[in-house]
Design an enzyme around this catalytic site. Structure first.
Site, PDB file in Angstrom:
ATOM      1  N   GLY A  53       4.826   4.116  25.747  1.00 50.56           N
ATOM      2  CA  GLY A  53       3.468   3.623  25.614  1.00 50.56           C
ATOM      3  C   GLY A  53       2.378   4.396  26.325  1.00 50.56           C
ATOM      4  O   GLY A  53       1.235   3.950  26.362  1.00 50.56           O
ATOM      5  N   TRP A  55       0.803   7.215  25.498  1.00 47.70           N
ATOM      6  CA  TRP A  55      -0.283   7.607  24.594  1.00 47.70           C
ATOM      7  C   TRP A  55      -1.100   6.383  24.202  1.00 47.70           C
ATOM      8  O   TRP A  55      -2.323   6.444  24.122  1.00 47.70           O
ATOM      9  CB  TRP A  55       0.287   8.310  23.358  1.00 47.70           C
ATOM     10  CG  TRP A  55       0.630   9.754  23.593  1.00 47.70           C
ATOM     11  CD1 TRP A  55       0.979  10.336  24.787  1.00 47.70           C
ATOM     12  CD2 TRP A  55       0.647  10.794  22.626  1.00 47.70           C
ATOM     13  NE1 TRP A  55       1.216  11.666  24.617  1.00 47.70           N
ATOM     14  CE2 TRP A  55       1.025  11.988  23.297  1.00 47.70           C
ATOM     15  CE3 TRP A  55       0.400  10.844  21.263  1.00 47.70           C
ATOM     16  CZ2 TRP A  55       1.151  13.210  22.636  1.00 47.70           C
ATOM     17  CZ3 TRP A  55       0.520  12.061  20.601  1.00 47.70           C
ATOM     18  CH2 TRP A  55       0.887  13.231  21.273  1.00 47.70           C
ATOM     19  N   ASP A  73       7.232   1.746  16.989  1.00 52.73           N
ATOM     20  CA  ASP A  73       8.397   2.434  17.544  1.00 52.73           C
ATOM     21  C   ASP A  73       9.630   1.560  17.353  1.00 52.73           C
ATOM     22  O   ASP A  73       9.535   0.324  17.309  1.00 52.73           O
ATOM     23  CB  ASP A  73       8.216   2.740  19.030  1.00 52.73           C
ATOM     24  CG  ASP A  73       9.107   3.902  19.490  1.00 52.73           C
ATOM     25  OD1 ASP A  73       8.564   4.974  19.802  1.00 52.73           O
ATOM     26  OD2 ASP A  73      10.343   3.738  19.522  1.00 52.73           O
ATOM     27  N   ASP A 114       4.009  11.210  18.794  1.00 54.78           N
ATOM     28  CA  ASP A 114       4.762  11.940  19.821  1.00 54.78           C
ATOM     29  C   ASP A 114       6.260  11.679  19.673  1.00 54.78           C
ATOM     30  O   ASP A 114       7.031  11.868  20.605  1.00 54.78           O
ATOM     31  CB  ASP A 114       4.272  11.516  21.211  1.00 54.78           C
ATOM     32  CG  ASP A 114       4.712  12.480  22.307  1.00 54.78           C
ATOM     33  OD1 ASP A 114       4.743  13.696  22.042  1.00 54.78           O
ATOM     34  OD2 ASP A 114       5.015  12.019  23.423  1.00 54.78           O
ATOM     35  N   LYS A 154       4.022  15.908  17.213  1.00 50.80           N
ATOM     36  CA  LYS A 154       4.956  16.788  17.930  1.00 50.80           C
ATOM     37  C   LYS A 154       5.919  17.449  16.943  1.00 50.80           C
ATOM     38  O   LYS A 154       6.353  16.826  15.967  1.00 50.80           O
ATOM     39  CB  LYS A 154       5.761  15.983  18.947  1.00 50.80           C
ATOM     40  CG  LYS A 154       6.792  16.814  19.717  1.00 50.80           C
ATOM     41  CD  LYS A 154       7.767  15.948  20.489  1.00 50.80           C
ATOM     42  CE  LYS A 154       7.093  15.281  21.656  1.00 50.80           C
ATOM     43  NZ  LYS A 154       8.045  14.517  22.507  1.00 50.80           N
TER      44      LYS A 154
END
Length: 199
Positions: A53, A55, A73, A114, A154
């Protein structure tokens, strides 16, 4: 047994702890936002692969009371990550139900990701898995970004990075790769950035 060098606290992990972020990865996003102006204070932001968490917390701190974050997620967010402006869906980003729920809260001014695959130690396998996550994140961006929106994802270097960068150039007025200073020197991760979504 040898120590995992990634488990050793470094400058960035100590800084994250001191500033109440769940992980050091926050400083990668902070650097990219300062350099590329990814967000505006009243944006709606989609955070894919959000756990634990950091970001999400960074974006929430950046936004004003009108801003909103939708996070996704497989794993739960850190227990400290809570805000009335946050909607969190725990589940697979590939799941059609998750995609539908995320879309209902859009469109978004920025899509950030990410997410990293479970690594095997085999670079060919790991880069291929990372490439799959990049494709999925770009799908979300193409479907749910507002015109003029921003995108960050990413990617593990050594795979299809150039192919993905070329795909970004079709969708965004500006597209480039960027490796923030907070990335570990031994890491082969970098980030692809798309600015000013063509819609």
């Amino acid at each position: 047994m040898a120590k995992n060098k990634y488990s050793e606290p470094d400058y960035w992990s100590k800084k994250a702890f001191a500033e109440n972020y769940p992980a050091r990865s926050v400083y990668k996003l902070e650097e990219m936002n300062k350099k590329f102006n990814l967000f505006s204070p009243n944006d709606k932001v989609l955070d894919l692969g959000a756990a634990p968490g950091s970001w999400t917390v960074y974006v929430l701190r950046f936004l004003n009371k009108e801003g909103r974050v939708t996070a996704v997620d497989l794993k739960p967010l850190d227990s400290s990550v809570y805000d009335e402006r946050l909607n969190f869906f725990q589940g697979d980003m590939f799941d059609k139900g998750i995609i539908k729920s995320v879309k209902e809260l859009g469109p978004y001014d920025a899509v950030i990701c990410d997410a990293a695959p479970a690594t095997t130690g085999n670079k060919t396998v790991d880069t291929a898995r990372s490439s799959g996550l990049v494709e999925l994140a770009l799908y979300y961006a193409q479907e749910q970004l507002k015109q003029g929106g921003s995108f960050v994802v990413k990617i593990f270097q050594g795979g299809d990075q150039q192919i993905h960068l070329n795909n970004l150039r079709k969708c965004f007025k500006t597209a480039r790769a960027f490796k923030p200073e907070a990335c570990r020197s031994s890491s082969f991760e970098t980030y692809l950035i798309g600015l000013d979504f063509k819609g």
